[in-house]
Design a protein around this motif. Structure first.
Motif, PDB file in Angstrom:
ATOM      1  N   SER A 120       0.830  -1.204   0.000  1.00 62.08           N
ATOM      2  CA  SER A 120       0.000   0.000   0.000  1.00 62.08           C
ATOM      3  C   SER A 120       0.875   1.269   0.000  1.00 62.08           C
ATOM      4  CB  SER A 120      -0.932  -0.070   1.214  1.00 62.08           C
ATOM      5  OG  SER A 120      -1.298   1.180   1.622  1.00 62.08           O
ATOM      6  N   ILE A 121       1.984   1.227   0.777  1.00 62.21           N
ATOM      7  CA  ILE A 121       2.889   2.391   0.780  1.00 62.21           C
ATOM      8  C   ILE A 121       3.415   2.635  -0.638  1.00 62.21           C
ATOM      9  CG2 ILE A 121       5.145   3.228   1.570  1.00 62.21           C
ATOM     10  CD1 ILE A 121       4.596   1.760   4.245  1.00 62.21           C
ATOM     11  N   PHE A 122       3.857   1.545  -1.283  1.00 62.93           N
ATOM     12  CA  PHE A 122       4.430   1.715  -2.625  1.00 62.93           C
ATOM     13  C   PHE A 122       3.350   2.030  -3.667  1.00 62.93           C
ATOM     14  CE2 PHE A 122       8.309  -0.004  -0.837  1.00 62.93           C
ATOM     15  CZ  PHE A 122       9.251   0.796  -1.473  1.00 62.93           C
ATOM     16  N   ALA A 123       2.133   1.544  -3.449  1.00 66.63           N
ATOM     17  CA  ALA A 123       1.052   1.886  -4.387  1.00 66.63           C
ATOM     18  C   ALA A 123       0.859   3.402  -4.407  1.00 66.63           C
ATOM     19  CB  ALA A 123      -0.239   1.185  -3.982  1.00 66.63           C
ATOM     20  N   HIS A 124       0.962   4.029  -3.222  1.00 71.08           N
ATOM     21  CA  HIS A 124       0.806   5.489  -3.176  1.00 71.08           C
ATOM     22  C   HIS A 124       1.978   6.202  -3.832  1.00 71.08           C
ATOM     23  CE1 HIS A 124      -2.220   4.506  -0.073  1.00 71.08           C
ATOM     24  NE2 HIS A 124      -2.830   5.497  -0.673  1.00 71.08           N
ATOM     25  N   LEU A 125       3.113   5.498  -3.975  1.00 73.11           N
ATOM     26  CA  LEU A 125       4.262   6.107  -4.647  1.00 73.11           C
ATOM     27  C   LEU A 125       4.265   5.738  -6.139  1.00 73.11           C
ATOM     28  CD1 LEU A 125       6.975   5.361  -1.902  1.00 73.11           C
ATOM     29  CD2 LEU A 125       5.914   7.571  -2.420  1.00 73.11           C
ATOM     30  N   GLY A 126       3.198   5.085  -6.603  1.00 73.75           N
ATOM     31  CA  GLY A 126       3.064   4.803  -8.040  1.00 73.75           C
ATOM     32  C   GLY A 126       3.585   3.445  -8.470  1.00 73.75           C
ATOM     33  N   PHE A 127       3.791   2.520  -7.507  1.00 72.26           N
ATOM     34  CA  PHE A 127       4.325   1.203  -7.848  1.00 72.26           C
ATOM     35  C   PHE A 127       3.197   0.165  -7.902  1.00 72.26           C
ATOM     36  CE2 PHE A 127       8.029   3.426  -6.694  1.00 72.26           C
ATOM     37  CZ  PHE A 127       9.136   2.750  -7.159  1.00 72.26           C
ATOM     38  N   GLN A 128       3.313  -0.715  -8.897  1.00 65.74           N
ATOM     39  CA  GLN A 128       2.343  -1.802  -9.036  1.00 65.74           C
ATOM     40  C   GLN A 128       2.915  -3.027  -8.315  1.00 65.74           C
ATOM     41  OE1 GLN A 128       1.979  -2.857 -13.133  1.00 65.74           O
ATOM     42  NE2 GLN A 128       0.425  -4.424 -12.742  1.00 65.74           N
ATOM     43  N   THR A 129       2.052  -3.823  -7.656  1.00 59.29           N
ATOM     44  CA  THR A 129       2.525  -5.048  -6.996  1.00 59.29           C
ATOM     45  C   THR A 129       2.299  -6.229  -7.929  1.00 59.29           C
ATOM     46  OG1 THR A 129       2.017  -4.202  -4.799  1.00 59.29           O
ATOM     47  CG2 THR A 129       2.202  -6.589  -5.008  1.00 59.29           C
ATOM     48  N   ILE A 130       3.361  -7.011  -8.189  1.00 59.46           N
ATOM     49  CA  ILE A 130       3.210  -8.219  -9.008  1.00 59.46           C
ATOM     50  C   ILE A 130       3.872  -9.395  -8.277  1.00 59.46           C
ATOM     51  CG2 ILE A 130       3.102  -7.015 -11.222  1.00 59.46           C
ATOM     52  CD1 ILE A 130       6.045  -7.748 -11.619  1.00 59.46           C
ATOM     53  N   GLU A 131       3.630 -10.609  -8.783  1.00 63.43           N
ATOM     54  CA  GLU A 131       4.226 -11.795  -8.160  1.00 63.43           C
ATOM     55  C   GLU A 131       4.952 -12.618  -9.213  1.00 63.43           C
ATOM     56  OE1 GLU A 131       0.986 -13.734  -6.164  1.00 63.43           O
ATOM     57  OE2 GLU A 131       1.368 -12.565  -4.343  1.00 63.43           O
ATOM     58  N   GLY A 132       5.813 -13.523  -8.743  1.00 67.27           N
ATOM     59  CA  GLY A 132       6.546 -14.353  -9.698  1.00 67.27           C
ATOM     60  C   GLY A 132       6.790 -15.736  -9.146  1.00 67.27           C
ATOM     61  N   PRO A 133       7.385 -16.632  -9.974  1.00 70.75           N
ATOM     62  CA  PRO A 133       7.534 -18.039  -9.564  1.00 70.75           C
ATOM     63  C   PRO A 133       8.551 -18.239  -8.441  1.00 70.75           C
ATOM     64  CG  PRO A 133       8.601 -17.645 -11.676  1.00 70.75           C
ATOM     65  CD  PRO A 133       7.905 -16.370 -11.320  1.00 70.75           C
ATOM     66  N   GLU A 134       8.224 -19.179  -7.545  1.00 70.82           N
ATOM     67  CA  GLU A 134       9.162 -19.527  -6.469  1.00 70.82           C
ATOM     68  C   GLU A 134      10.158 -20.579  -6.951  1.00 70.82           C
ATOM     69  OE1 GLU A 134       6.959 -20.508  -2.865  1.00 70.82           O
ATOM     70  OE2 GLU A 134       5.587 -18.872  -3.305  1.00 70.82           O
ATOM     71  N   VAL A 135       9.722 -21.444  -7.874  1.00 80.46           N
ATOM     72  CA  VAL A 135      10.644 -22.411  -8.486  1.00 80.46           C
ATOM     73  C   VAL A 135      11.149 -21.747  -9.754  1.00 80.46           C
ATOM     74  CG1 VAL A 135      10.879 -24.734  -9.428  1.00 80.46           C
ATOM     75  CG2 VAL A 135       9.283 -24.305  -7.540  1.00 80.46           C
ATOM     76  N   GLU A 136      12.461 -21.529  -9.804  1.00 77.17           N
ATOM     77  CA  GLU A 136      12.969 -20.590 -10.784  1.00 77.17           C
ATOM     78  C   GLU A 136      14.121 -21.200 -11.594  1.00 77.17           C
ATOM     79  OE1 GLU A 136      12.748 -18.382 -12.888  1.00 77.17           O
ATOM     80  OE2 GLU A 136      12.217 -16.650 -11.639  1.00 77.17           O
ATOM     81  N   ASP A 137      14.249 -20.754 -12.810  1.00 85.79           N
ATOM     82  CA  ASP A 137      15.373 -21.147 -13.656  1.00 85.79           C
ATOM     83  C   ASP A 137      16.620 -20.390 -13.176  1.00 85.79           C
ATOM     84  OD1 ASP A 137      17.148 -21.380 -15.939  1.00 85.79           O
ATOM     85  OD2 ASP A 137      15.359 -22.071 -17.021  1.00 85.79           O
TER      86      ASP A 137
END
Ligand code: FA5
Length: 348
Positions: A120-137
């Motif tokens: 929420s803090i970063f959303a107010h600074l214009g940042f979008q929240t995204i997620e990514g894979p935990e098992v990674e190349d």
């Protein structure tokens, strides 16, 4: 039957009615006196045997008795039903004044609450929240982040390997692979944060878990500078830890940023004087950051001469330990409700 017998009938009927204690006894009584084969029907049948002079008075008396006994029956029925209900309630006692058993409402895990607060803090600074894979190349976890195979820096991240025959697959040791995945997918300007689980082959102690959560921050655009990084992180720290927080940036090394920094806030316990929490330094390091390395930009096809960016990576458990004064990181994942139920702030 004469008037005397009718009087006797009345007395008997009232006596037996008063003695009836149950609805069954009442039904028997009703059949005996007021039913089709009951005593009053019998009395009516005897009217024919009476003389013309006696008949009207006797008939009237039988009818009056019938009404009297019907009323008495209804009154008695009320009393018996009431008594039976009371008896039933007493034997089947439910104490309706007892307080109900409290329903245990689940609450959000303290780390989940913190993830939401930071988002929420970063959303107010214009940042979008995204997620990514935990098992990674391993390409995303290391190579594309300027950490080629056999580079000594790989050892810094005590990695758990999942499969290493044809492709190197790892449980991501940090959220930085999402820098690469995000830039591969989006064109600048980019402003994202990526909270998520990370895994390391760690010896566990009060500040090290083998699984923990980080948040990655990434901003890429034309003309972004170290000043943007410093301003954004200072604002983040002040919103999370209070407006009076002082912040400190010092040089640090991460292969995927140049220059790299470690970011610290002044100790909220001793306010910079030095104590056990800040190990006498007056400062508490909360994250690593820096300007995205030109090699990383080039790896995703961004022109490093046109675009610049900055990134940071921060551990949620360590943030939560500071924010809530928790001394052992392992408390977060032992599922001890006595610990977890202290954080019942937000449930939605
Ligand atoms: C990194 O993981 C970098 N990817 C951070 C970064 C991102 C730097 C972008 C520059 C630019 P490091 O290994 O220091 O850095 O971990 C970052 C944070 O993760 C630490 O400050 C700590 O809060 C948390 N962390 C790391 N290891 C553990 C652990 N075993 N248990 C709990 N938290 C941990």
């Amino acid at each position: 039957m004469g008037t005397d017998q009718l009087d006797q009938l009345r007395r008997d009927a009232h006596a037996q009615l008063d003695a009836a204690r149950t609805t069954d006894e009442l039904s028997d009584w009703h059949a005996r006196y007021l039913g089709r084969k009951g005593a009053l029907t019998d009395a009516m049948r005897q009217l024919g045997a009476l003389s013309d002079e006696e008949r009207p008075a006797f008939g009237k008396a039988v009818n009056a008795l019938k009404t009297e006994l019907s009323d008495a029956f209804e009154a008695r029925q009320e009393i018996v039903r009431g008594a039976q209900l009371n008896e039933h309630l007493a034997s089947d006692a439910i104490d309706v004044t007892l307080p109900g058993r409290p329903v245990d409402l689940g609450t959000l895990h303290p780390i989940t609450q913190l993830v939401r607060e930071v988002s929420s803090i970063f959303a107010h600074l214009g940042f979008q929240t995204i997620e990514g894979p935990e098992v990674e190349d391993a390409y995303y976890a290391f190579d594309a982040l300027n950490i080629p195979k056999d580079h000594p820096a790989r050892d810094v991240w005590d990695t758990i390997f999942v499969q290493s025959e044809s492709r190197e697959i790892v449980l991501r040791p940090h959220t930085s692979p999402m820098q690469v995945r995000t830039m591969e997918r989006l064109k600048p300007p980019v402003r994202v944060i990526v909270p998520g689980r990370c895994y390391r082959y760690e010896a566990l102690d009060a500040t090290h878990e083998w699984h923990f959560q980080q948040v990655e921050g990434l901003a890429v655009d034309e003309h972004l500078t170290m000043t943007d990084l410093k301003g954004t992180l200072a604002e983040f720290a002040r919103q999370l830890f209070g407006p009076q927080r002082k912040v400190r940036f010092r040089c640090d090394y991460f292969p995927f940023v140049e220059p790299g920094v470690d970011f610290a806030i002044d100790c909220m316990v001793c306010h910079g004087d030095g104590c056990r929490v800040c190990k006498g330094t007056g400062w508490i390091e909360i994250l690593g950051a820096g300007m995205v390395h030109p090699n990383v930009l080039a790896n995703v096809g961004y022109d490093p001469d046109r675009y610049t960016g900055w990134a940071f990576g921060c551990g949620f458990e360590r943030l939560a330990m500071l924010k809530y004064g928790i001394t052992d990181i392992r408390a977060f994942y032992q599922s001890d409700l006595r610990f977890l139920s202290q954080f019942d702030r937000a449930t939605a």
